[in-house]
Design an enzyme around this catalytic site. Structure first.
Site, PDB file in Angstrom:
ATOM      1  N   LYS A  17      72.096  21.584  -1.561  1.00 25.09           N
ATOM      2  CA  LYS A  17      72.383  20.596  -2.600  1.00 25.09           C
ATOM      3  C   LYS A  17      73.043  21.227  -3.823  1.00 25.09           C
ATOM      4  O   LYS A  17      73.965  20.650  -4.405  1.00 25.09           O
ATOM      5  CB  LYS A  17      71.098  19.875  -3.013  1.00 25.09           C
ATOM      6  CG  LYS A  17      71.294  18.822  -4.098  1.00 25.09           C
ATOM      7  CD  LYS A  17      70.039  17.995  -4.292  1.00 25.09           C
ATOM      8  CE  LYS A  17      68.887  18.795  -4.839  1.00 25.09           C
ATOM      9  NZ  LYS A  17      69.070  19.163  -6.284  1.00 25.09           N
ATOM     10  N   ARG A  92      62.534  10.556  -9.539  1.00 22.06           N
ATOM     11  CA  ARG A  92      61.635  11.078  -8.505  1.00 22.06           C
ATOM     12  C   ARG A  92      60.706   9.995  -7.959  1.00 22.06           C
ATOM     13  O   ARG A  92      60.035  10.219  -6.951  1.00 22.06           O
ATOM     14  CB  ARG A  92      60.792  12.235  -9.056  1.00 22.06           C
ATOM     15  CG  ARG A  92      61.593  13.496  -9.334  1.00 22.06           C
ATOM     16  CD  ARG A  92      60.695  14.621  -9.794  1.00 22.06           C
ATOM     17  NE  ARG A  92      61.438  15.852 -10.066  1.00 22.06           N
ATOM     18  CZ  ARG A  92      61.729  16.775  -9.152  1.00 22.06           C
ATOM     19  NH1 ARG A  92      61.323  16.598  -7.906  1.00 22.06           N
ATOM     20  NH2 ARG A  92      62.397  17.856  -9.483  1.00 22.06           N
ATOM     21  N   ARG A 131      67.236  32.920   4.071  1.00 18.33           N
ATOM     22  CA  ARG A 131      67.492  33.090   2.648  1.00 18.33           C
ATOM     23  C   ARG A 131      66.441  33.988   2.007  1.00 18.33           C
ATOM     24  O   ARG A 131      66.753  34.814   1.141  1.00 18.33           O
ATOM     25  CB  ARG A 131      67.524  31.721   1.952  1.00 18.33           C
ATOM     26  CG  ARG A 131      67.974  31.781   0.498  1.00 18.33           C
ATOM     27  CD  ARG A 131      68.155  30.375  -0.071  1.00 18.33           C
ATOM     28  NE  ARG A 131      66.884  29.766  -0.451  1.00 18.33           N
ATOM     29  CZ  ARG A 131      66.772  28.551  -1.006  1.00 18.33           C
ATOM     30  NH1 ARG A 131      67.869  27.826  -1.215  1.00 18.33           N
ATOM     31  NH2 ARG A 131      65.593  28.063  -1.339  1.00 18.33           N
ATOM     32  N   ARG A 137      62.758  36.103  -2.271  1.00 19.05           N
ATOM     33  CA  ARG A 137      61.928  35.063  -2.895  1.00 19.05           C
ATOM     34  C   ARG A 137      60.686  34.828  -2.042  1.00 19.05           C
ATOM     35  O   ARG A 137      60.788  34.517  -0.847  1.00 19.05           O
ATOM     36  CB  ARG A 137      62.714  33.761  -3.023  1.00 19.05           C
ATOM     37  CG  ARG A 137      63.721  33.739  -4.149  1.00 19.05           C
ATOM     38  CD  ARG A 137      64.481  32.428  -4.192  1.00 19.05           C
ATOM     39  NE  ARG A 137      63.597  31.263  -4.208  1.00 19.05           N
ATOM     40  CZ  ARG A 137      64.036  30.012  -4.366  1.00 19.05           C
ATOM     41  NH1 ARG A 137      65.331  29.783  -4.532  1.00 19.05           N
ATOM     42  NH2 ARG A 137      63.184  29.002  -4.374  1.00 19.05           N
ATOM     43  N   ARG A 149      56.653  22.467   1.375  1.00 20.67           N
ATOM     44  CA  ARG A 149      57.701  22.034   0.442  1.00 20.67           C
ATOM     45  C   ARG A 149      58.566  20.938   1.060  1.00 20.67           C
ATOM     46  O   ARG A 149      58.915  19.953   0.399  1.00 20.67           O
ATOM     47  CB  ARG A 149      58.573  23.231   0.053  1.00 20.67           C
ATOM     48  CG  ARG A 149      57.904  24.193  -0.899  1.00 20.67           C
ATOM     49  CD  ARG A 149      58.633  25.530  -0.939  1.00 20.67           C
ATOM     50  NE  ARG A 149      60.017  25.400  -1.376  1.00 20.67           N
ATOM     51  CZ  ARG A 149      60.947  26.331  -1.148  1.00 20.67           C
ATOM     52  NH1 ARG A 149      60.649  27.425  -0.478  1.00 20.67           N
ATOM     53  NH2 ARG A 149      62.169  26.141  -1.608  1.00 20.67           N
TER      54      ARG A 149
END
Length: 227
Positions: A17, A92, A131, A137, A149
């Site tokens: 995104k 949201r 990633r 991360r 998530r």
């Protein structure tokens, strides 16, 4: 107000995104509206809304919709000459979507469409793990956290998909493919949205023209009585 392209852009973690948002901003000259960025800016500038938000956040509470909407309104007012906006991270909830619609209507515009990048969960997990290996991360290296998530995203966005679907503004975009391929799909959908807005504007102009003609007809009917 001139026609504006106002996009709500959604995509789960790993859907790309952020990359596509930048591509759309560059192509269409849109203003990026991220509630996180807006909050940080208002707090740093010490505005009334920023001070209120800071006090609430320091108490460990969530900033209310009224304050966030107020900050978005300030951002809209700062960019009155904008060609349009990309809303990132807001709305949201359905309640926030209603509040945003009310605000935009007050400004003489509205949401053009919600573009949702759709990628199946297993592909997202694979992308994020790759990633995570590259970036280090921690939230991208734990498969359990990644799946939670994704599940949270799916649960939170479902009411918004329903809300915009009822308005005929929800558009699913296949998020699997190269960056250029996915961007082409987004551009094709925006071409459709622009054509739709042009048609709506034309229909509105024709309605006004018809009313004007009717006014003349009524004037012709009553004119002899006034002589």
């Amino acid at each position: 107000m001139e026609k504006m392209l106002n996009i709500v852009l959604f995509g789960p973690p790993g859907a790309g995104k952020g990359t596509q948002s930048e591509n759309l901003i560059n192509k269409y000259g849109l203003v990026h509206l991220s509630t996180g960025d807006i909050l940080r800016t208002e707090i740093a500038r010490g505005t009334d809304l920023g001070r209120k938000a800071k006090e609430i956040m320091e108490r460990g509470e969530l900033v209310g919709d009224d304050i966030v909407i107020g900050m978005i309104e300030s951002k809209l007012d700062e960019n009155t000459g904008a060609k349009g906006f990309i809303f990132d991270g807001f709305p949201r909830t359905a309640a926030q979507a209603v509040a945003l619609d009310d605000l935009l209507q007050k400004k003489g515009t509205g949401i053009s469409g919600m573009l949702a990048l759709e990628v199946d969960d297993e592909e997202l997990v694979k992308r994020l793990l790759i990633r995570g290996e590259a970036s280090g991360r921690p939230d991208d290296r734990n498969e359990g956290i990644i799946r939670r998530r994704i599940e949270e995203y799916n649960n939170k966005t479902l009411p918004l998909k329903n809300y915009y679907s009822e308005q005929g503004k929800f558009h699913s975009i296949n998020g699997i493919g190269s960056i250029d391929e996915i961007f082409r799909l987004l551009v094709d959908r925006i071409i459709f949205l622009n054509a739709e807005m042009d048609l709506t504007a034309l229909e509105t102009d024709l309605e006004h023209l018809d009313l004007t003609i009717q006014d003349f007809d009524v004037a012709d009917e009553i004119a002899p009585e006034l002589l």
